[in-house]
Design an enzyme around this catalytic site. Sequence first.
Site, PDB file in Angstrom:
ATOM      1  CB  CYS A  55      -2.618  -1.761   1.599  1.00  0.00           C
ATOM      2  SG  CYS A  55      -2.294  -1.142   3.245  1.00  0.00           S
TER       3      CYS A  55
ATOM      4  CG  HIS B 210      -1.533   1.306  -1.342  1.00  0.00           C
ATOM      5  ND1 HIS B 210      -2.540   1.904  -0.618  1.00  0.00           N
ATOM      6  CD2 HIS B 210      -0.673   0.759  -0.441  1.00  0.00           C
ATOM      7  CE1 HIS B 210      -2.299   1.714   0.667  1.00  0.00           C
ATOM      8  NE2 HIS B 210      -1.180   1.041   0.802  1.00  0.00           N
TER       9      HIS B 210
ATOM     10  CG  ASN C  17      -1.245   3.156   3.822  1.00  0.00           C
ATOM     11  OD1 ASN C  17      -2.326   2.898   3.290  1.00  0.00           O
ATOM     12  ND2 ASN C  17      -0.301   2.257   3.971  1.00  0.00           N
TER      13      ASN C  17
END
Length: 323
Positions: free
Chosen positions: A114, A250, A280
């Site tokens: 990520c 993020h 996500n």
Amino acid sequence: MSLTAIVRGCGAYLPEKILTNEDLSKTVDTSDAWIRERTGIRERHIAADGEYTSDLAVKAAQEALQSAGMEASDIDLIVVATTTPDLTFPSTAAIVQAKLGAGIGAAFDIQAVCTGFVYAISTVEKFLTSGQHKRALLIGAETFSRILDWTDRATCVLFGDGAGAFVLEAQDTAAAAGRGVMNSYLRCDGRQVDLLHVDGGVSSTQTTGHVRMQGNKVFREAVLRISEAMQRVIEEAGIKVTDIDWFVPHQANERIIKGVVKKLDLRTDQVISTISGQGNTSAASIPLAYCAGVADGRIKKGDLVLLEAMGGGLTWGAALMRV
Ligand code: ACO
């Protein structure tokens, strides 16, 4: 001549198929209320059969090139941040280069899960400011749906597929007039691999594996590490939190974002959030959110933007840029 890496354009792509919380509640023991309350996620996009990470990346890259007023042939560096490559090799960046018809500049992938897009910005900035390359396509692209265990309600509800891209260009620092990537900070603590990992791989099991996560431990680490990284880039750049126009985090969990906003004393109306409609999307989430902010007119030329991420590794980092 001193060089600066400036953002010239951005692009986004989300697959057509939408998977809602309601849809998920028919296959695993969960509910729309639980997912929304714990994460802020309402729905996510899922790549179609036969639609690969490189396909998502190419669509985002084409939009980024168009917004920069450039052709694929203007690009001499392609970096794809991804955890879900089309193939074990070559890199997804090599496949994207061919699909875009981008000539024969350099191309490679970055794997920091990520945090991949933050790692990629920091890396590309150094390639451009060294004078080695002139114009880079920087893409975060994921088909995370392909590494999820769809029977594990603790992870399958969190993630989605998508891609986002930036075009970065090296410019004479004086002509850039303060625009450009100002600072970045990258970290990894490999001792925490068990908190978030995929239980398969080429060398170990010869399988792709599935995402495994100790969610509440990751949550605690995320707020701590992300805040630390943000404070570091702000301090090193010699600015104050109040100078920041937009915070593009993020998009892992709305509660993580709120925790960080509170810790840093940012305002909630400075946050660009796409989590409710995208979930996500790992390395794609920052450029997707940034593009949403540009598309609706919030992020404007000259604004000071702070990016951050944390992911498997554990990896974490932040970057500051005037766009
Ligand atoms: N639906 C219903 N119940 C669920 C679900 C679900 N989808 N998932 C877990 N539960 C249950 C658990 O089984 C547990 O039940 P129990 O009390 O009977 O044992 C209960 O909910 C609480 O579980 P926790 O894991 O403690 O729930 P928590 O409040 O921590 O929320 C979550 C879980 C949303 C995963 C949270 O920990 C989180 O967001 N962590 C961060 C992880 C993350 O975002 N990772 C992404 C990659 S890293 C990054 O990008 C930062």
